[in-house]
Enzyme design. Structure first.
Site, short mmCIF file in Angstrom:
data_model
loop_
_atom_site.label_atom_id
_atom_site.label_comp_id
_atom_site.label_asym_id
_atom_site.label_seq_id
_atom_site.Cartn_x
_atom_site.Cartn_y
_atom_site.Cartn_z
N SER A 330 -9.63 -3.77 38.72
CA SER A 330 -9.11 -4.93 39.45
C SER A 330 -8.14 -4.59 40.57
O SER A 330 -7.70 -5.50 41.29
CB SER A 330 -8.44 -5.88 38.47
OG SER A 330 -9.38 -6.41 37.55
N HIS A 375 -9.81 -19.32 33.49
CA HIS A 375 -8.48 -19.62 34.02
C HIS A 375 -8.39 -21.03 34.61
O HIS A 375 -7.39 -21.36 35.26
CB HIS A 375 -8.11 -18.61 35.11
CG HIS A 375 -8.05 -17.19 34.62
ND1 HIS A 375 -6.93 -16.63 34.07
CD2 HIS A 375 -9.00 -16.22 34.59
CE1 HIS A 375 -7.18 -15.38 33.74
NE2 HIS A 375 -8.44 -15.10 34.04
N CYS A 388 -8.32 -12.95 38.12
CA CYS A 388 -9.50 -13.70 37.68
C CYS A 388 -10.79 -13.00 38.09
O CYS A 388 -11.13 -12.91 39.27
CB CYS A 388 -9.45 -15.11 38.27
SG CYS A 388 -10.90 -16.10 37.88
#
Length: 633
Positions: A330, A375, A388
């Protein structure tokens, strides 16, 4: 009976005698003429040549190896230096029975089996050297014992040598590197580069790291002395001397104290950390854990130590910061967000509904978000703060791999940074062309989805991610990462500071940058994935956590770290820069099999930032055990 009477022809005999005498005299004269001609040739025509040979027999040219330059950190802390010690050396062409000589020497000087093995290895690799050491670093007592019996060992002598030492041992090993004995291939390369003359009398050369990269600066210039010798080859007197010129000292950009804090922060974890000054590209810390002791390699590493290093499952000889290639996870999401804004695929206020998964049109396959249930409503700012996955699955699909490849390449992904170390790898930023060439397959939509969260074919080095983070922190202005700060001349003591050159300016949209940076600051605050690492910080810093899978998971299978063998657990990432408003340091941290970036990589970064920003050693942060149960990136 009738007798035959012969009469002597006296005149004829006299004539024959005179003829033979004349021929003999002529032959002798011819020989004398030949000898005279030879004398003239040798004494007149070849006089200068043979005079030179005679002088060479009387005068020996002895090289004097220069003192190698020091390596220091930015504050003058010595990272590599020299010290003097005695060695017992054997000149091979002066020894008749090598084994017998060594056996006799062992009765006077302590020669261990390891010394014999090293000597045998040096003998095989260095046949062109005039002498080889059978024992290094003799004690004063050993020097005295051998000197008393020196007459028994023709071809064996004691020499005073300078030895290299690395006082920080494992701590900066992958950065500084080490020197070792010159081998045949290096001799050939020196001859090809017309540098062999400058290495006469030198036994060592840089093998890795800074020692290798800046060998030309560190080595210095070899000196010579003319020595008169007797018929036995013993020195009578020194006729002339040209002193050697010591190598230049190198001042690095590294802060040894910062490096030490970073090393200690890893504890028993494996991994890497690279910290860069975004304003000029200076590398402030360069960690690869675990390291190795470079002092082991100087005189040839022993077999036991080599096997321990080479066969260790922790691979301490691998420079993870420079050569380790890992999925970035990420940590690429801030760059993905910038790409979405740049190509008008996302607007700052655009939101998506995250059910906890993403599916391509017409497909049942679900690409899961790290948070079960999702989320909820997510915009670009929140997508970075909570990391996310679903947001970036969709964004990657809309961008397409060609746009992703083009945009990320500008930040240096998939390319070597050009740092001043040998052996850097380029990582991998995939494209349709690459997959076709590498795998003979076309690019699929699912490939793009995985790329969107830093999985799939993506590979980066910790150095590359730190470099990209520095570019982001510096608003798209890039300076090449470098380790050399200045060169101190050994002749004049003058300092030559390395000129910092601007590599490129991406000229990114200021509003886009401000939005992404503010989201990265929120990552380290309550509600963000690195909130624990940012707790109580008296300064604002920006960051992004990342978790990179090591093994694939089946559809619907839950990742339970405690049930997975340690070597197959996820890698943990964290990238950061501080202070957030005027960045002076940008870094990337990788913890191999560390699990979540928030619980392992981010605390390491915090310790480094605390020391750099606050000027003091930070207090211990939350331990991994205390952080158990954290389920975010």
């Amino acid at each position: 009976m009738k007798r035959h009477i012969e009469f002597k022809d006296t005149q004829r005999e006299i004539h024959n005698f005179r003829l033979r005498l004349g021929l003999s005299l002529g032959f002798v004269l011819l020989l004398l003429l030949i000898l005279l001609a030879r004398f003239v040739y040798l004494q007149v025509i070849q006089q200068s040549h043979y005079q030179t040979l005679a002088e060479n027999n009387r005068i020996s040219i002895v090289p004097i190896a220069p003192s190698r330059g020091l390596i220091l950190d930015r504050n003058g802390v010595v990272l590599a230096h020299n010290y003097s010690a005695y060695t017992l050396e054997i000149t091979l062409n002066k020894v008749i029975d090598l084994k017998a000589t060594i056996d006799e020497l062992a009765k006077i000087v302590d020669i261990q089996p390891g010394d014999r093995k090293r000597f045998k290895r040096l003998l095989a690799d260095n046949r062109k050297f005039e002498s080889l050491p059978i024992r290094n670093r003799l004690t004063d007592n050993e020097v005295a014992r051998f000197s008393a019996q020196r007459y028994r060992f023709p071809g064996v002598e004691i020499k005073a040598r300078l030895f290299r030492e690395y006082p920080y041992h494992e701590q900066i090993s992958h950065l500084v590197g080490y020197i070792g004995r010159i081998n045949e291939s290096e001799i050939a390369q020196l001859e090809e580069d017309e540098m062999a003359a400058n290495y006469r009398g030198s036994d060592y050369i840089g093998k890795t790291g800074i020692e290798q990269k800046y060998e030309g600066e560190l080595h210095g210039k070899t000196g010579f002395q003319q020595v008169e010798v007797d018929a036995g080859g013993r020195e009578v007197r020194v006729l002339s001397r040209t002193p050697p010129v010591s190598g230049n000292n190198l001042v690095l950009t590294i802060d040894a104290k910062l490096q030490g804090i970073a090393e200690q922060a890893f504890g028993n974890y494996r991994g890497a950390l690279v910290a860069i000054d975004p304003s000029n590209g200076e590398v402030l810390a360069f960690v690869s854990k675990p390291g190795y002791d470079p002092n082991l390699f100087i005189d040839g590493i022993d077999e036991q130590s080599w096997n321990e290093l080479n066969n260790s499952p922790d691979v301490p000889l691998n420079n993870r910061a420079l050569r380790g290639q890992y999925s970035p996870g990420s940590t690429i999401k801030p760059f993905m967000a910038l790409a979405g804004l740049h190509y008008n695929k996302r607007a700052p206020g655009h939101t998506i509904s995250d059910p906890g998964y993403f599916s391509l049109p017409g497909s049942r396959h679900q690409y899961r978000d790290w948070k079960k249930g999702g989320h909820g409503s997510v915009d670009l700012f929140k997508s970075i703060v909570v990391s996310c996955d679903t947001y970036y699955y969709g964004l990657a699909t809309e961008l397409g791999i060609d746009n992703i490849f083009s945009f990320f390449s500008e930040f240096g992904f998939g390319k070597k940074t050009g740092i001043d170390l040998e052996g850097e790898v380029s990582g991998l930023m995939p494209s349709q062309e690459w997959k076709q060439k590498r795998h003979k397959q076309k690019w699929y939509a699912g490939d793009t989805v995985s790329v969107g969260i830093g999985q799939g074919y993506n590979l980066v080095t910790p150095l590359q991610l730190a470099y990209a983070t520095a570019i982001l922190a510096n608003d798209g202005i890039a300076y090449r990462p470098h380790l050399l700060k200045e060169v101190q001349s050994s002749r004049t003591s003058e300092k030559s500071t390395l000129k910092t050159n601007l590599e490129f300016n991406l000229k990114l949209n200021a509003e886009h940058l401000a939005l992404v940076k503010s989201a990265m600051v929120a990552v380290t605050q309550p509600g963000g994935t690195a909130a624990m690492a940012g707790a109580g910080a008296p300064y604002a810093f920006a960051g992004k956590t990342g978790t990179a899978q090591v093994i694939g998971m089946k559809q619907g299978e839950k990742y339970i770290e405690s049930k997975i063998q340690e070597r197959y657990r996820d890698h943990a990432w964290f990238m950061a820069f501080a202070p957030s408003d005027q960045p002076k340091i940008a870094l990337a941290v990788l913890v191999e099999n560390g699990g979540h970036g928030s619980s392992t990589a981010a605390p390491i970064a915090r310790k480094v930032l605390d020391y750099f920003i606050l000027g003091k050693v930070p207090q211990p942060l939350l331990t991994v055990d205390e952080a158990e149960g954290v389920e975010n990136d």
